[in-house]
Motif scaffolding. Structure first.
Motif, short mmCIF file in Angstrom:
data_model
loop_
_atom_site.label_atom_id
_atom_site.label_comp_id
_atom_site.label_asym_id
_atom_site.label_seq_id
_atom_site.Cartn_x
_atom_site.Cartn_y
_atom_site.Cartn_z
N MET A 15 0.84 -1.21 0.00
CA MET A 15 0.00 0.00 0.00
C MET A 15 0.88 1.26 0.00
SD MET A 15 -2.95 1.49 0.08
CE MET A 15 -4.28 0.40 0.60
N ALA A 18 2.34 1.80 -3.34
CA ALA A 18 1.30 2.21 -4.30
C ALA A 18 1.06 3.72 -4.17
CB ALA A 18 0.02 1.43 -4.05
N LEU A 19 1.03 4.20 -2.92
CA LEU A 19 0.80 5.63 -2.69
C LEU A 19 1.98 6.46 -3.20
CD1 LEU A 19 -0.81 5.29 0.80
CD2 LEU A 19 -1.90 6.31 -1.21
N CYS A 34 -4.95 4.69 -13.17
CA CYS A 34 -4.68 3.58 -12.26
C CYS A 34 -5.91 2.66 -12.26
CB CYS A 34 -4.45 4.21 -10.89
SG CYS A 34 -4.59 3.09 -9.53
N THR A 36 -7.74 -1.04 -10.57
CA THR A 36 -7.71 -1.88 -9.36
C THR A 36 -8.52 -3.16 -9.62
OG1 THR A 36 -9.66 -0.73 -8.49
CG2 THR A 36 -7.53 0.14 -7.84
N LEU A 62 -3.28 -2.25 -9.48
CA LEU A 62 -3.25 -2.69 -8.08
C LEU A 62 -4.15 -3.90 -7.84
CD1 LEU A 62 -3.49 0.87 -6.45
CD2 LEU A 62 -1.44 -0.50 -6.89
N ASP A 64 -6.77 -5.63 -6.22
CA ASP A 64 -7.89 -5.38 -5.32
C ASP A 64 -8.54 -6.73 -5.03
OD1 ASP A 64 -10.36 -3.12 -4.73
OD2 ASP A 64 -10.96 -5.16 -5.08
N VAL A 83 -4.02 -4.63 -2.29
CA VAL A 83 -4.15 -3.18 -2.16
C VAL A 83 -5.57 -2.84 -2.59
CG1 VAL A 83 -3.20 -0.93 -2.81
CG2 VAL A 83 -1.68 -2.92 -2.70
N ASP A 87 -9.37 1.32 0.05
CA ASP A 87 -8.37 1.70 1.06
C ASP A 87 -7.31 2.61 0.43
OD1 ASP A 87 -9.64 0.10 2.93
OD2 ASP A 87 -8.45 -1.66 2.40
N PHE A 88 -6.92 2.27 -0.80
CA PHE A 88 -5.98 3.10 -1.54
C PHE A 88 -6.56 4.51 -1.70
CE2 PHE A 88 -4.85 4.58 -5.91
CZ PHE A 88 -3.50 4.79 -5.72
N ASN A 91 -6.46 6.52 1.56
CA ASN A 91 -5.11 7.01 1.84
C ASN A 91 -4.72 8.16 0.92
OD1 ASN A 91 -4.39 5.27 3.98
ND2 ASN A 91 -4.04 3.61 2.54
#
Ligand code: UDP
Length: 241
Positions: A15, A18-19, A34, A36, A62, A64, A83, A87-88, A91
């Motif tokens: 995570m 990823a951020l 992006c 997921t 990502l 998911d 990820v 939640d991504f 954040n």
């Protein structure tokens, strides 16, 4: 580093990583996107070349969902962690509030994104919402114009898969944004109209079961998860990925 799961090239990131990638994409010129994908979407992409291309053309892919991570373990090329898109997004919102970056919300039924924005601002009062548009529009050109006039740093595209992937790719060149993220039903989740599973269920990888209980209409769609895992096991037997 990328890890291929049935043809979909996932970024093997935590995570936090990823951020970090998202921050770099926001700073880079041009509009990045992006995706997921969960196992349902990977299964769909196994049977739809154009969707596979849309996913693999993304700047950040990502994993998911527990199904994708499970598949990566079966294939003996384990992804670092799940990820989850929502939640991504949470954040990323905290980061945007801190850096005074603006966010545009596109998708979900009328009124939902407004509610989601309220909840986001409750948690992150400094967050700048550049605009909101529900996901049931007819005039796509007018929507693009609206988004461009607002010129947000980040655009959440929550139209469900594969609609959101088609949208991001089709308008990537003309959109005046830095980063788009395809986030499925996340706005419903932020708004609280679709609740997430209790924490213990998420921890035990049972979120899919909770969603099935809450939305039984998803049953047929969810049959793709065992089908997907069988396909992964079969391909492992053949030595492929
Ligand atoms: N949606 C939308 N426009 C459409 C079709 C769907 O905005 O034309 C929205 C829908 O209201 C929901 C999200 O897209 O908020 C899809 O949610 P789902 O949980 O099915 O997402 P997925 O599992 O595909 O990520």
């Amino acid at each position: 580093m990328k890890i291929s799961i049935m043809g979909v090239a996932f970024d093997n990131v935590t995570m936090a990583q990823a951020l970090e990638r998202a921050r770099a994409l926001i700073q880079a010129p041009g509009a990045s996107y992006c995706v997921t994908p969960n196992s349902e979407i990977v299964y769909e992409a196994m049977h739809d070349e154009s969707l596979l291309e849309l996913l693999n053309a993304a700047d950040l892919v990502l994993p998911d969902g527990a199904g994708v991570v499970m598949a990566s373990k079966i294939l003996k090329t384990p992804l670092k962690e799940k990820v989850a898109g929502v939640d991504f997004a949470a954040n990323l919102i905290a980061y945007m509030a801190e850096k005074d970056l603006s966010l545009y919300l596109l998708g979900a039924k009328p009124g939902i994104a407004e509610l989601a924005a309220e909840k986001m601002k409750e948690k992150n009062p400094a967050l700048r919402i550049a605009g909101i548009q529900d996901g049931y529009f007819k005039d796509e050109a007018a929507v693009i114009e609206k988004i461009n006039a607002a010129a947000p740093d980040v655009l959440f595209v929550c139209l469900g898969a594969p609609k959101q992937e088609h949208f991001m790719r089709a308008h990537q060149k003309e959109l005046n944004v830095r980063l788009m993220a395809g986030l499925g039903g996340s706005l419903d989740s932020f708004a609280g109209t679709v609740k997430r599973a209790p924490k213990w269920m998420i921890r035990m990888n049972l979120e899919w079961f909770y969603r099935l209980l809450k939305q039984p209409s998803r049953f047929v769609r969810m049959l793709r998860l065992p089908k997907f895992l069988f396909a992964v096991i079969r391909s492992k037997g053949k030595g492929g990925k």
